[in-house]
Write an enzyme that holds these catalytic residues in place. Structure first.
Site, short mmCIF file in Angstrom:
data_model
loop_
_atom_site.label_atom_id
_atom_site.label_comp_id
_atom_site.label_asym_id
_atom_site.label_seq_id
_atom_site.Cartn_x
_atom_site.Cartn_y
_atom_site.Cartn_z
N HIS A 18 102.39 73.49 -11.26
CA HIS A 18 103.11 74.69 -10.79
C HIS A 18 102.39 75.96 -11.25
O HIS A 18 102.22 76.91 -10.48
CB HIS A 18 104.52 74.73 -11.38
N LYS A 42 122.28 68.60 -9.70
CA LYS A 42 121.15 67.71 -10.01
C LYS A 42 121.07 67.38 -11.51
O LYS A 42 120.18 66.65 -11.92
CB LYS A 42 119.84 68.38 -9.58
N ARG A 92 99.81 68.64 -3.82
CA ARG A 92 98.98 67.88 -4.74
C ARG A 92 98.18 66.82 -4.01
O ARG A 92 97.02 66.57 -4.29
CB ARG A 92 99.85 67.21 -5.81
N SER A 130 107.18 67.18 -12.56
CA SER A 130 108.18 67.44 -13.62
C SER A 130 108.84 66.14 -14.05
O SER A 130 109.03 65.90 -15.25
CB SER A 130 109.26 68.39 -13.10
O1 PNS Z 1 110.51 71.82 -6.75
P1 PNS Z 1 111.16 71.19 -5.56
O2 PNS Z 1 112.38 70.42 -5.97
O3 PNS Z 1 110.19 70.40 -4.73
O4 PNS Z 1 111.66 72.43 -4.65
C1 PNS Z 1 112.41 72.20 -3.50
C2 PNS Z 1 113.02 73.52 -2.99
C3 PNS Z 1 113.83 74.19 -4.09
C4 PNS Z 1 111.91 74.46 -2.56
C5 PNS Z 1 113.90 73.17 -1.77
O5 PNS Z 1 114.79 72.16 -2.11
C6 PNS Z 1 114.68 74.36 -1.26
O6 PNS Z 1 114.13 75.25 -0.65
N1 PNS Z 1 115.99 74.37 -1.55
C7 PNS Z 1 116.87 75.47 -1.19
C8 PNS Z 1 117.75 75.07 -0.01
C9 PNS Z 1 117.02 75.31 1.30
O7 PNS Z 1 116.54 76.39 1.58
N2 PNS Z 1 116.95 74.25 2.16
C10 PNS Z 1 116.34 74.34 3.46
C11 PNS Z 1 114.83 74.23 3.38
S1 PNS Z 1 114.38 72.58 3.20
#
Ligand code: PNS
Length: 165
Positions: A18, A42, A92, A130
């Site tokens: 990150h 979560k 990645r 993570s």
């Molecule tokens: O670090 P991660 O868990 O891969 O991040 C995922 C994240 C937070 C970017 C994604 O879950 C997100 O955008 N969540 C907010 C809800 C949202 O906007 N959902 C629609 C897009 S998929």
């Protein structure tokens, strides 16, 4: 024209992968806001405020144009609130691509004015996640190559506290 990007994620906790993406993005955009998704369902290892504080320490040397903020709800709404025209995500490996494509296309449907940009993580961080770091730390393994110093320390302390309760 000011180019503003958000870099959203769970960051539970921030890894070296990150941080590498944040560093690269900080060189590309005039303003970069790292967005920590506040998702208590979560059951994260660190709550959103703790994750924000940890990331702030990790990115302190990237410059005043990089900030950190927690958010609930949709990433595109978070981006709009900050006046961002871009979402940054790290890739990645090919295995990340399918889920990221789906997310990027969903976000484009919701907010056509916002573009997702992908940055490749440095090769040495390609395996880092993570959840993997938490698992290694939980079993006493060395996570110093996976996590920034302040994060590795905080994770060790959190696991020791949890073990005591
Ligand atoms: O670090 P991660 O868990 O891969 O991040 C995922 C994240 C937070 C970017 C994604 O879950 C997100 O955008 N969540 C907010 C809800 C949202 O906007 N959902 C629609 C897009 S998929």
């Amino acid at each position: 024209m000011t180019r503003t990007a958000v870099f959203p994620g769970s960051f539970d906790p921030m890894t070296n992968a990150h941080l590498d993406v944040a560093r690269r993005a900080s060189g590309l955009f005039d303003r970069l806001i790292i967005g920590v998704l506040n998702n208590p369902k979560k059951e994260p290892m660190f709550d959103a405020d703790e994750r924000v504080a940890l990331i702030e320490r990790c990115v302190a040397d990237l410059g005043g144009h990089v900030s950190v903020d927690a958010f609930d709800g949709l990433t595109v709404d978070f981006a709009r609130r900050h006046g961002a025209g871009f979402i940054v995500r790290g890739l990645r490996a090919v295995s990340d691509f399918e889920a990221e494509l789906q997310m990027a296309l969903t976000n484009r449907k919701l907010a056509p004015e916002i573009d997702t940009t992908f940055l490749m993580t440095a090769l040495e961080h390609g395996y880092v996640s993570s959840s993997l770091a938490k698992e290694v730390a939980r079993f006493g393994g060395d996570v110093t190559a996976m996590l920034p110093g302040p994060v590795a320390t905080a994770l060790g302390e959190r696991l020791r506290t949890k073990a005591r309760v």
